[in-house]
Design an enzyme around this catalytic site. Structure first.
Site, PDB file in Angstrom:
ATOM      1  N   GLY A 129      -2.010   1.226 -10.659  1.00  0.00           N
ATOM      2  CA  GLY A 129      -1.520   2.112 -12.133  1.00  0.00           C
ATOM      3  C   GLY A 129      -0.582   2.478 -11.734  1.00  0.00           C
ATOM      4  O   GLY A 129       0.125   2.384 -10.780  1.00  0.00           O
ATOM      5  N   ALA A 133       4.610   7.924  -5.611  1.00  0.00           N
ATOM      6  CA  ALA A 133       3.883   8.905  -4.749  1.00  0.00           C
ATOM      7  C   ALA A 133       4.345  10.159  -4.413  1.00  0.00           C
ATOM      8  O   ALA A 133       3.314  10.600  -4.824  1.00  0.00           O
ATOM      9  CB  ALA A 133       4.354   8.070  -3.370  1.00  0.00           C
ATOM     10  N   LYS A 184       5.414  -6.336 -12.928  1.00  0.00           N
ATOM     11  CA  LYS A 184       6.594  -5.785 -13.107  1.00  0.00           C
ATOM     12  C   LYS A 184       7.305  -4.732 -12.699  1.00  0.00           C
ATOM     13  O   LYS A 184       8.806  -4.287 -13.670  1.00  0.00           O
ATOM     14  CB  LYS A 184       5.733  -4.298 -13.366  1.00  0.00           C
ATOM     15  CG  LYS A 184       4.432  -3.369 -12.698  1.00  0.00           C
ATOM     16  CD  LYS A 184       5.538  -2.547 -11.753  1.00  0.00           C
ATOM     17  CE  LYS A 184       4.760  -1.932 -10.486  1.00  0.00           C
ATOM     18  NZ  LYS A 184       5.483  -0.546  -9.794  1.00  0.00           N
ATOM     19  N   SER A 247      11.467   5.080  -9.045  1.00  0.00           N
ATOM     20  CA  SER A 247      11.344   3.817  -8.475  1.00  0.00           C
ATOM     21  C   SER A 247      12.692   2.979  -7.797  1.00  0.00           C
ATOM     22  O   SER A 247      13.565   2.891  -7.936  1.00  0.00           O
ATOM     23  CB  SER A 247      11.290   2.835  -9.780  1.00  0.00           C
ATOM     24  OG  SER A 247      11.600   1.569 -10.456  1.00  0.00           O
ATOM     25  N   ARG A 248      12.168   2.482  -6.420  1.00  0.00           N
ATOM     26  CA  ARG A 248      12.854   2.191  -5.620  1.00  0.00           C
ATOM     27  C   ARG A 248      13.956   0.417  -6.365  1.00  0.00           C
ATOM     28  O   ARG A 248      14.878   0.240  -6.746  1.00  0.00           O
ATOM     29  CB  ARG A 248      12.334   1.452  -4.745  1.00  0.00           C
ATOM     30  CG  ARG A 248      12.416   2.743  -4.175  1.00  0.00           C
ATOM     31  CD  ARG A 248      11.036   1.967  -3.025  1.00  0.00           C
ATOM     32  NE  ARG A 248      10.085   2.734  -2.702  1.00  0.00           N
ATOM     33  CZ  ARG A 248       8.826   1.749  -2.146  1.00  0.00           C
ATOM     34  NH1 ARG A 248       9.088   1.299  -0.731  1.00  0.00           N
ATOM     35  NH2 ARG A 248       7.531   2.520  -1.676  1.00  0.00           N
ATOM     36  N   VAL A 272      11.952  -1.029   1.090  1.00  0.00           N
ATOM     37  CA  VAL A 272      11.683  -1.617   0.017  1.00  0.00           C
ATOM     38  C   VAL A 272      11.637  -2.340  -0.934  1.00  0.00           C
ATOM     39  O   VAL A 272      10.614  -1.417  -1.241  1.00  0.00           O
ATOM     40  CB  VAL A 272      10.419  -3.065   1.012  1.00  0.00           C
ATOM     41  CG1 VAL A 272      10.061  -4.299   0.115  1.00  0.00           C
ATOM     42  CG2 VAL A 272      10.908  -3.458   2.252  1.00  0.00           C
ATOM     43  N   GLU A 274       9.874  -3.995  -3.989  1.00  0.00           N
ATOM     44  CA  GLU A 274       9.317  -4.957  -4.286  1.00  0.00           C
ATOM     45  C   GLU A 274       9.636  -6.406  -5.222  1.00  0.00           C
ATOM     46  O   GLU A 274       9.484  -7.862  -5.165  1.00  0.00           O
ATOM     47  CB  GLU A 274       8.093  -4.674  -4.357  1.00  0.00           C
ATOM     48  CG  GLU A 274       6.527  -4.274  -2.685  1.00  0.00           C
ATOM     49  CD  GLU A 274       6.431  -5.110  -1.781  1.00  0.00           C
ATOM     50  OE1 GLU A 274       7.501  -6.461  -2.144  1.00  0.00           O
ATOM     51  OE2 GLU A 274       6.105  -4.859  -1.030  1.00  0.00           O
TER      52      GLU A 274
END
Length: 330
Positions: A129, A133, A184, A247-248, A272, A274
């Protein structure tokens, strides 16, 4: 319930805090002795999630040293580590909740497919969802979806995670939910590129809407349901990941759009992202299932260094739009 959380990064730590606050007996498992030792001593993940104390219900262990009893196993490691973790931790009759969001490099398998490949007897599903974190541990109102083929297991996981600030619904569309969470990340890199290049919200809105339709078409071709991609695990997760500096993947894209190399961007992020490995795996699936995905291909081209970010945008703008770019027909 006794719960084992595999992965001591920010995501695994956040889920551990969430479960412990809900009264569960949680063991947080990591691979780095110094990292686990620091978290145990401080009861705080100083590297990945500083400022939040882990409740007293939380225990800590290194891989191979954790308790053998568990009512639930939660996988929160990078996608590239899931296979090895499952080899070491699948337990007969214990549901495996995969919260990792990515595709496996080399096989292009989703994470629940990786579990099925390693431990075919295990009952595996996903929790996904629009979940950042740090917002979860802050108690920001959040929703997620527990997706398993068996409704009873989906509801067991729902009950384990559900709280006043973390509301969980259930689904049996495991493939759709998981692909939404994985794909996404690639689009979030593209959204960051657009912002890094200095384009406006018009550009990003067009990019994300076309990318969402490509994501949904691939998902449907692989057995997912279209409506899944219009819900929290699809467009909801995409909106969060493609717009938040937490957001990385967004930050990687922003760095690329600003002229930085992929190597430097990854060095800056440390953790990481992704979307980088998932971009290549997505192209493999697109060819395998015969789904045209020009938006994803453009992002993957930038990541591989074949084209520059500005060229990718020009390619997408020059391409004659088709009605099904926006409606998902055909």
């Amino acid at each position: 319930m006794k719960v084992t959380v595999l992965g001591s990064g920010s995501w695994g730590t956040a889920l551990t805090v969430l479960l412990a606050r809900h009264g569960h007996d949680v063991t947080l498992v990591g691979r780095n002795p110094e990292e686990i030792g620091s978290i145990r001593a401080c009861r705080e993940n100083l590297r990945y999630l500083p400022g939040f104390i882990l409740p007293s219900e939380v225990g800590f262990a290194l891989v191979g040293e954790e308790p053998s009893e568990a009512g639930l196993i939660v996988v929160a490691v990078p996608s590239g580590a899931v296979r090895d973790m499952i080899r070491a931790h699948s337990l007969p009759g214990v549901p495996i909740v995969v919260s990792s969001k990515g595709l496996e490099v080399g096989t292009s398998l989703t994470m629940h497919q990786v579990v099925a490949d390693v431990a075919p007897e295990a009952e595996a599903g996903v929790l996904s969802g629009p979940n950042l974190a740090v917002e979860i541990v802050r108690g920001v109102p959040t929703v997620a979806i527990s997706a398993f083929k068996g409704r009873a297991t989906a509801e067991k996981v729902q009950s384990a995670f559900n709280s006043a600030t973390f509301r969980v619904s259930v689904s049996d569309d495991v493939m759709g939910i998981e692909l939404g969470g994985a794909l996404k990340n690639v689009l979030a890199i593209g959204a960051g590129m657009s912002d890094g290049l200095g384009f406006g919200d018009n550009t990003k809105g067009a990019f994300l809407s076309r990318g969402l339709m490509e994501m949904a078409r691939l998902g449907v071709a692989m057995g997912g349901r279209m409506e899944t991609f219009l819900g929290p695990a699809g467009v909801g997760d995409l909106f969060v990941t493609a717009n938040s500096r937490l957001s990385r993947n967004y930050r990687i894209g922003e760095a690329l759009g600003s002229g930085h190399s992929l190597h430097d961007a990854l060095q800056e992020i440390v953790q990481v992202a992704e979307g980088v490995p998932t971009s290549e795996a997505t192209q493999v699936l697109a060819r395998q299932y015969g789904v045209e995905m020009p938006v994803f291909a453009a992002v993957e081209g930038v990541i591989r260094g074949v084209i520059r970010p500005a060229q990718a945008v020009a390619m997408l703008m020059d391409r004659a739009p088709k009605m099904n770019d926006f409606l998902g027909e055909g």
